[in-house]
Design a protein around this motif. Structure first.
Motif, short mmCIF file in Angstrom:
data_model
loop_
_atom_site.label_atom_id
_atom_site.label_comp_id
_atom_site.label_asym_id
_atom_site.label_seq_id
_atom_site.Cartn_x
_atom_site.Cartn_y
_atom_site.Cartn_z
N TRP A 16 0.80 -1.22 0.00
CA TRP A 16 0.00 0.00 0.00
C TRP A 16 0.83 1.27 0.00
CZ3 TRP A 16 -0.32 4.04 3.39
CH2 TRP A 16 0.24 3.86 4.64
N ILE A 19 2.03 2.19 -3.61
CA ILE A 19 0.88 2.55 -4.44
C ILE A 19 0.37 3.94 -4.05
CG2 ILE A 19 -1.54 1.99 -4.93
CD1 ILE A 19 -0.73 -0.97 -4.74
N ALA A 20 0.24 4.19 -2.75
CA ALA A 20 -0.22 5.51 -2.29
C ALA A 20 0.77 6.60 -2.69
CB ALA A 20 -0.41 5.50 -0.78
N VAL A 22 2.79 6.64 -5.34
CA VAL A 22 2.68 6.87 -6.79
C VAL A 22 1.42 7.69 -7.10
CG1 VAL A 22 2.27 5.71 -8.99
CG2 VAL A 22 4.06 4.88 -7.47
N ILE A 23 0.30 7.33 -6.51
CA ILE A 23 -0.94 8.08 -6.73
C ILE A 23 -0.78 9.54 -6.29
CG2 ILE A 23 -3.36 8.31 -6.00
CD1 ILE A 23 -3.44 5.21 -5.92
N PHE A 24 -0.19 9.74 -5.13
CA PHE A 24 0.04 11.09 -4.62
C PHE A 24 0.95 11.87 -5.55
CE2 PHE A 24 2.37 14.07 -1.84
CZ PHE A 24 1.29 14.83 -1.40
N VAL A 26 1.49 11.41 -8.79
CA VAL A 26 0.81 11.70 -10.05
C VAL A 26 -0.16 12.87 -9.88
CG1 VAL A 26 -0.87 10.78 -11.72
CG2 VAL A 26 1.10 9.41 -11.05
N LEU A 27 -0.92 12.87 -8.78
CA LEU A 27 -1.86 13.97 -8.52
C LEU A 27 -1.13 15.31 -8.39
CD1 LEU A 27 -4.38 12.38 -6.01
CD2 LEU A 27 -4.84 13.13 -8.34
N THR A 51 2.52 19.87 -0.46
CA THR A 51 3.25 18.62 -0.71
C THR A 51 4.38 18.43 0.29
OG1 THR A 51 2.71 18.78 -3.05
CG2 THR A 51 4.51 17.29 -2.44
#
Length: 169
Positions: A16, A19-20, A22-24, A26-27, A51
């Protein structure tokens, strides 16, 4: 249904967090590109500041730390699963075992799991200083968070011997 948090967390921890992250990332990247394309320097600056704050908070959250910070001479008694210990030698062994390493936070302690060994540490004024539960070989439920021992395991025989001695008496 009882869940063994130490085993479940070890398997989830590897998945997790990346994955978290990478998502953060990208956003944040999308927001920054959009702000830069529209020449919105204030929004870009706020996004970067936000950030940095999030990353600093994450680093502090997972930073290794100690769960207790007390000298055995400052302890009047220890309760191990409702067994009171006042012997200074045993108190020293328990404090040395708990102070022996650093811990890292893993999960909030809202998850019900198997019961472990409850340890309460009292200061010289008989005030409760620390209270937590040892589960598994390296997990501690502090009441707020699950803490995982960074290296090594507990001497569970020490705690079990304390409990067994009280049953013999």
């Amino acid at each position: 249904m009882k869940i063994d948090v130490s085993e479940a967390w070890k398997s989830l921890e590897d998945i997790w967090l990346p994955i978290a992250a990478v998502i953060f990332a990208v956003l944040i990247f999308v927001i920054l590109i959009r702000c830069i394309c529209k020449i919105q320097r204030t929004k870009a600056s706020v996004t970067l500041a936000f950030t940095v704050i999030i990353i600093a908070g994450g680093l502090l959250y997972f930073r290794p730390h100690k769960i207790i910070d007390i000298k055995y001479s400052d302890v009047s008694k220890i309760s191990v699963s409702h067994t009171e210990v006042t012997d200074s030698e045993t108190i020293k062994k328990v404090i040395d075992d708990l102070n022996g390493t650093e811990y890292k936070r893993t999960l909030p302690s809202l998850i019900e799991c198997k019961k472990g060994i409850t340890v309460n540490i009292y200061d010289n004024n008989d005030n409760l200083k620390y209270s937590f539960e040892l589960t598994g070989n390296d997990m501690v439920n502090t009441g707020k968070f699950w803490e995982q021992r960074k290296n090594g395991t507990y001497d569970l025989n020490l705690y079990q011997n304390i409990i067994d001695r009280s049953k013999e008496e």
